[in-house]
Scaffold this motif. Structure first.
Motif, PDB file in Angstrom:
ATOM      1  N   GLN A  21      -0.432   0.786   1.276  1.00 19.45           N
ATOM      2  CA  GLN A  21       1.016   0.659   1.158  1.00 19.45           C
ATOM      3  C   GLN A  21       1.538  -0.644   1.767  1.00 19.45           C
ATOM      4  O   GLN A  21       0.941  -1.199   2.681  1.00 19.45           O
ATOM      5  CB  GLN A  21       1.706   1.841   1.838  1.00 19.45           C
TER       6      GLN A  21
ATOM      7  N   ASP B  45       7.707  -1.978   2.619  1.00 20.55           N
ATOM      8  CA  ASP B  45       8.829  -1.579   1.764  1.00 20.55           C
ATOM      9  C   ASP B  45       8.561  -0.236   1.099  1.00 20.55           C
ATOM     10  O   ASP B  45       9.446   0.621   1.018  1.00 20.55           O
ATOM     11  CB  ASP B  45       9.089  -2.638   0.689  1.00 20.55           C
ATOM     12  N   TYR B  46       7.338  -0.045   0.628  1.00 15.84           N
ATOM     13  CA  TYR B  46       6.986   1.227  -0.024  1.00 15.84           C
ATOM     14  C   TYR B  46       6.989   2.367   0.993  1.00 15.84           C
ATOM     15  O   TYR B  46       7.541   3.441   0.739  1.00 15.84           O
ATOM     16  CB  TYR B  46       5.616   1.103  -0.679  1.00 15.84           C
TER      17      TYR B  46
ATOM     18  N   LEU C 162      10.714   1.166  -6.217  1.00 16.44           N
ATOM     19  CA  LEU C 162      11.278  -0.001  -5.541  1.00 16.44           C
ATOM     20  C   LEU C 162      11.853  -0.956  -6.587  1.00 16.44           C
ATOM     21  O   LEU C 162      11.531  -0.850  -7.777  1.00 16.44           O
ATOM     22  CB  LEU C 162      10.173  -0.735  -4.761  1.00 16.44           C
TER      23      LEU C 162
ATOM     24  N   GLN D  74       9.774  -5.972  -5.435  1.00 16.10           N
ATOM     25  CA  GLN D  74       8.995  -5.245  -4.434  1.00 16.10           C
ATOM     26  C   GLN D  74       7.882  -4.426  -5.075  1.00 16.10           C
ATOM     27  O   GLN D  74       6.813  -4.246  -4.474  1.00 16.10           O
ATOM     28  CB  GLN D  74       9.919  -4.351  -3.601  1.00 16.10           C
ATOM     29  N   MET D  75       8.106  -3.922  -6.282  1.00 15.44           N
ATOM     30  CA  MET D  75       7.030  -3.230  -6.990  1.00 15.44           C
ATOM     31  C   MET D  75       5.898  -4.201  -7.307  1.00 15.44           C
ATOM     32  O   MET D  75       4.710  -3.863  -7.170  1.00 15.44           O
ATOM     33  CB  MET D  75       7.557  -2.602  -8.283  1.00 15.44           C
TER      34      MET D  75
ATOM     35  N   LEU E  60       4.003  -4.800  -4.144  1.00 12.83           N
ATOM     36  CA  LEU E  60       3.168  -3.636  -3.816  1.00 12.83           C
ATOM     37  C   LEU E  60       1.862  -3.678  -4.609  1.00 12.83           C
ATOM     38  O   LEU E  60       0.773  -3.526  -4.031  1.00 12.83           O
ATOM     39  CB  LEU E  60       3.926  -2.344  -4.135  1.00 12.83           C
TER      40      LEU E  60
END
Length: 286
Positions: free
Chosen positions: A119, A122-123, A176, A180-181, A184
Motif C-alpha cells: 500500500q 494515500d491508499y 483514489l 493517486q491510483m 499506487l
C-alpha cells in the motif's frame, strides 16, 4: 567471526526492553542457554526478544526475573511492550504482525484490499477512513504510519520471500483520484521488482475459484511450522492446526495456477497505471 550487533535501545519500546534484558543477563554472567534453562523456550526465542524482534510471554518474563533477580521488572513491563509493539494495529492482528517480521516467506491472497505491504500512504489513509469514519485525524494517521512501517521487513538481512495474488477488481476499482491510483499501481510494481517478489493477478475471467471468500496469508519459518492468517472486517484468525494449514496451502496453489503469469500481471498493473494517468480509465468504464 562477525562482530556482535547490539540492539538499538532507542529504536522502539521492544528494542529498549530487549536491550535491558541482554544487559541484565550479561551483568549476571549468564549465557542465553543458561538463562532459558528451566523454561519451555529455546535460546533462539530469547535472542529474538533481546533484539526487539519478538514478544516476551508473561511466563518467560517471570522466569527471567527469577533467574536474573530483577525484582519483577520484566513481568511488570511485558504487557506494555506488547501494546507498544502493536501500536496502530488492531489487537487481532498482533500475533500475525509479529510473525510477519520473522517469516521466511509470506504468500497473500487479496480479493478486496491491496495487501498492507504494497500500500501507499494515500491508499492506507483512504481505507482506514472508510472503515473508521468517526476517527480523529490523529487516530487515522497513527494507523497509516503503522501500516507504512511494516515495509521494514523488506530491509532486513533476510527479508521474507513475498508472493501476492490480487483480484483484478483491485486495480479497476477506483478508491483514489486518478493520479493517486496511478501512483499506487506504480508503487506496487516497484516494490515487486526491487524486493524480487512475485505478484499475480487473478483475472475477472477466471470465474469460480478456490478462494471466493476472504483474505488469506500463509507464512513459513526457519524453525517453526507454517501458519495461515485469515482476515475479515474487524476480525482475524491465526490458524496453526497443521491439517487445516495444509488445506489452505493447497487452495492457494490452485489459485496460483488460475492467475496470470507474473510478467503478464506486472504488465497489466503498469497498463492500468498509465490508463489512470491519461484518463483512459474513465473512458473505458464509460
Amino acid at each position: 567471526m562477525p562482530a556482535r550487533k547490539d540492539p538499538d535501545a532507542s529504536a522502539s519500546v521492544p528494542c529498549f526492553y530487549g536491550a535491558e534484558l541482554r544487559y541484565q543477563r550479561e551483568q549476571a554472567g549468564l549465557t542465553l542457554q543458561t538463562t532459558v534453562e528451566g523454561s519451555y523456550y529455546a535460546v533462539s526465542y530469547l535472542s529474538e526478544i533481546e533484539r526487539g524482534q519478538r514478544r516476551m510471554p508473561r511466563d518467560l518474563a517471570v522466569h527471567c526475573d527469577k533467574v536474573l533477580k530483577t525484582d519483577g521488572f520484566f513481568e511488570r513491563h511485558c504487557a506494555a511492550v506488547h501494546k507498544a509493539r502493536r501500536a496502530g494495529h488492531a489487537e487481532y492482528f498482533a500475533d500475525a504482525l509479529e510473525m510477519e517480521q520473522r517469516a521466511e516467506s509470506i504468500e497473500e491472497w487479496a480479493p478486496t484490499l491491496i495487501p498492507g505491504l504494497l500500500q501507499t500512504a494515500d491508499y492506507a489513509r483512504a481505507i482506514v477512513r472508510a472503515a473508521m469514519p468517526r476517527a480523529s485525524d490523529d487516530e487515522v494517521e497513527n494507523k497509516v504510519a503503522a501500516r507504512m512501517s511494516r515495509t521494514a521487513v523488506f530491509e532486513g538481512a533476510n527479508p521474507p520471500k513475498f508472493w501476492a495474488i490480487l483480484d483484478e477488481s483491485l486495480i479497476r476499482r477506483q478508491v483514489l483520484p486518478d493520479e493517486q491510483m496511478a501512483e499506487l499501481l506504480e508503487h506496487i510494481a516497484e516494490v515487486v521488482r526491487t524486493t524480487h517478489s512475485i505478484l499475480q493477478i487473478l483475472p475477472e475471467s477466471a470465474g469460480i475459484h478456490a478462494f471466493m471468500m476472504g483474505e488469506l496469508r500463509v507464512m513459513t519459518f526457519a524453525d517453526e511450522p507454517p501458519v495461515a492468517y485469515a482476515e475479515s472486517l474487524h476480525s482475524g484468525q491465526l490458524i496453526d492446526f497443521p491439517a487445516l494449514v495444509k488445506q489452505y496451502r493447497e487452495s492457494y496453489d490452485l489459485l496460483r495456477a488460475a492467475a496470470l503469469s507474473p510478467a503478464a500481471s506486472l504488465a497489466l498493473i503498469e497498463a492500468a497505471a498509465e490508463d489512470y494517468r491519461n484518463g483512459k480509465h474513465r473512458a473505458r468504464l464509460e
